[in-house]
Motif scaffolding. Structure first.
Motif, PDB file in Angstrom:
ATOM      1  N   GLU A 150      36.377  12.841  50.352  1.00  0.00           N
ATOM      2  CA  GLU A 150      37.207  12.495  51.503  1.00  0.00           C
ATOM      3  C   GLU A 150      36.653  13.027  52.806  1.00  0.00           C
ATOM      4  O   GLU A 150      37.181  12.739  53.859  1.00  0.00           O
ATOM      5  CB  GLU A 150      38.630  13.000  51.280  1.00  0.00           C
ATOM      6  CG  GLU A 150      39.293  12.300  50.124  1.00  0.00           C
ATOM      7  CD  GLU A 150      40.792  12.262  50.214  1.00  0.00           C
ATOM      8  OE1 GLU A 150      41.328  12.469  51.320  1.00  0.00           O
ATOM      9  OE2 GLU A 150      41.406  12.013  49.188  1.00  0.00           O
ATOM     10  N   GLY A 151      35.589  13.795  52.738  1.00  0.00           N
ATOM     11  CA  GLY A 151      34.999  14.321  53.966  1.00  0.00           C
ATOM     12  C   GLY A 151      35.751  15.544  54.451  1.00  0.00           C
ATOM     13  O   GLY A 151      36.017  16.462  53.697  1.00  0.00           O
ATOM     14  N   VAL A 152      36.144  15.538  55.683  1.00  0.00           N
ATOM     15  CA  VAL A 152      36.833  16.677  56.284  1.00  0.00           C
ATOM     16  C   VAL A 152      38.300  16.648  55.893  1.00  0.00           C
ATOM     17  O   VAL A 152      38.952  15.615  55.960  1.00  0.00           O
ATOM     18  CB  VAL A 152      36.696  16.630  57.827  1.00  0.00           C
ATOM     19  CG1 VAL A 152      37.460  17.767  58.468  1.00  0.00           C
ATOM     20  CG2 VAL A 152      35.236  16.674  58.225  1.00  0.00           C
ATOM     21  N   SER A 153      38.811  17.778  55.466  1.00  0.00           N
ATOM     22  CA  SER A 153      40.218  17.892  55.093  1.00  0.00           C
ATOM     23  C   SER A 153      40.881  18.971  55.931  1.00  0.00           C
ATOM     24  O   SER A 153      40.258  19.977  56.275  1.00  0.00           O
ATOM     25  CB  SER A 153      40.367  18.259  53.618  1.00  0.00           C
ATOM     26  OG  SER A 153      39.827  17.269  52.794  1.00  0.00           O
ATOM     27  N   ASP A 154      42.133  18.756  56.260  1.00  0.00           N
ATOM     28  CA  ASP A 154      42.917  19.786  56.953  1.00  0.00           C
ATOM     29  C   ASP A 154      43.464  20.750  55.911  1.00  0.00           C
ATOM     30  O   ASP A 154      43.985  20.339  54.870  1.00  0.00           O
ATOM     31  CB  ASP A 154      44.082  19.160  57.720  1.00  0.00           C
ATOM     32  CG  ASP A 154      43.616  18.349  58.911  1.00  0.00           C
ATOM     33  OD1 ASP A 154      42.567  18.686  59.488  1.00  0.00           O
ATOM     34  OD2 ASP A 154      44.322  17.391  59.273  1.00  0.00           O
ATOM     35  N   LEU A 155      43.330  22.032  56.191  1.00  0.00           N
ATOM     36  CA  LEU A 155      43.875  23.060  55.319  1.00  0.00           C
ATOM     37  C   LEU A 155      44.983  23.778  56.084  1.00  0.00           C
ATOM     38  O   LEU A 155      44.704  24.586  56.969  1.00  0.00           O
ATOM     39  CB  LEU A 155      42.787  24.062  54.904  1.00  0.00           C
ATOM     40  CG  LEU A 155      41.574  23.468  54.189  1.00  0.00           C
ATOM     41  CD1 LEU A 155      40.520  24.541  53.945  1.00  0.00           C
ATOM     42  CD2 LEU A 155      42.005  22.838  52.876  1.00  0.00           C
ATOM     43  N   PRO A 156      46.231  23.477  55.760  1.00  0.00           N
ATOM     44  CA  PRO A 156      47.333  24.112  56.496  1.00  0.00           C
ATOM     45  C   PRO A 156      47.451  25.598  56.139  1.00  0.00           C
ATOM     46  O   PRO A 156      47.256  25.986  54.990  1.00  0.00           O
ATOM     47  CB  PRO A 156      48.563  23.332  56.027  1.00  0.00           C
ATOM     48  CG  PRO A 156      48.188  22.768  54.705  1.00  0.00           C
ATOM     49  CD  PRO A 156      46.707  22.562  54.737  1.00  0.00           C
ATOM     50  N   ALA A 157      47.729  26.416  57.141  1.00  0.00           N
ATOM     51  CA  ALA A 157      47.899  27.853  56.929  1.00  0.00           C
ATOM     52  C   ALA A 157      48.629  28.445  58.125  1.00  0.00           C
ATOM     53  O   ALA A 157      48.610  27.894  59.216  1.00  0.00           O
ATOM     54  CB  ALA A 157      46.546  28.529  56.761  1.00  0.00           C
ATOM     55  N   ARG A 158      49.264  29.577  57.878  1.00  0.00           N
ATOM     56  CA  ARG A 158      49.919  30.294  58.981  1.00  0.00           C
ATOM     57  C   ARG A 158      48.913  31.159  59.728  1.00  0.00           C
ATOM     58  O   ARG A 158      49.028  31.355  60.924  1.00  0.00           O
ATOM     59  CB  ARG A 158      51.055  31.156  58.456  1.00  0.00           C
ATOM     60  CG  ARG A 158      52.199  30.338  57.948  1.00  0.00           C
ATOM     61  CD  ARG A 158      53.283  31.223  57.410  1.00  0.00           C
ATOM     62  NE  ARG A 158      54.261  30.377  56.740  1.00  0.00           N
ATOM     63  CZ  ARG A 158      55.539  30.486  56.906  1.00  0.00           C
ATOM     64  NH1 ARG A 158      56.021  31.403  57.691  1.00  0.00           N
ATOM     65  NH2 ARG A 158      56.348  29.683  56.264  1.00  0.00           N
ATOM     66  N   SER A 159      47.947  31.699  58.992  1.00  0.00           N
ATOM     67  CA  SER A 159      46.884  32.481  59.618  1.00  0.00           C
ATOM     68  C   SER A 159      45.634  32.386  58.752  1.00  0.00           C
ATOM     69  O   SER A 159      45.714  32.117  57.568  1.00  0.00           O
ATOM     70  CB  SER A 159      47.299  33.944  59.785  1.00  0.00           C
ATOM     71  OG  SER A 159      47.452  34.553  58.517  1.00  0.00           O
ATOM     72  N   ILE A 160      44.513  32.627  59.383  1.00  0.00           N
ATOM     73  CA  ILE A 160      43.236  32.542  58.689  1.00  0.00           C
ATOM     74  C   ILE A 160      42.463  33.821  58.979  1.00  0.00           C
ATOM     75  O   ILE A 160      42.383  34.261  60.133  1.00  0.00           O
ATOM     76  CB  ILE A 160      42.429  31.328  59.174  1.00  0.00           C
ATOM     77  CG1 ILE A 160      43.182  30.043  58.844  1.00  0.00           C
ATOM     78  CG2 ILE A 160      41.042  31.307  58.533  1.00  0.00           C
ATOM     79  CD1 ILE A 160      42.541  28.805  59.407  1.00  0.00           C
TER      80      ILE A 160
END
Length: 99
Positions: free
Chosen positions: A81-91
């Protein structure tokens, strides 16, 4: 299979009307590679010269062909799928990137 063959024939007619080559054949009919073969800018500009009905058929054909290719790639495990969004509150970085 007859519907698919008819769809392919219809798309060949549309592309011939546009005057651009497809695959390894040129639209000039002599089987040679024409100068327009692979010219995306010219292809997109010539789409504008088609009737709306032909434009719709061309895009319906493209989306159906793309969906079939994606489906095949997914079933064979070759689809990314190529680039994916990774949801998070903090990284935060736990270690430096490898490489």
């Amino acid at each position: 299979a007859g519907d698919i063959a008819a769809m392919h024939a219809g798309m060949r007619d549309v592309v011939a009307t546009m005057g651009v080559g497809v695959g390894d054949k040129a639209a000039d009919g002599d089987g040679g590679v024409g100068k327009d073969l692979g010219d995306v800018k010219r292809f997109l500009n010539r789409i504008l010269g088609l009737t709306v009905a032909r434009q719709n058929r061309l895009f319906a054909y493209f989306t159906a062909a793309l969906a079939a290719e994606v489906s095949t790639a997914k079933s064979e495990g070759k689809y990314s799928e190529g680039v994916s969004d990774l949801p998070a509150r903090s990284i935060c970085e736990s270690a430096p990137p490898a490489g």
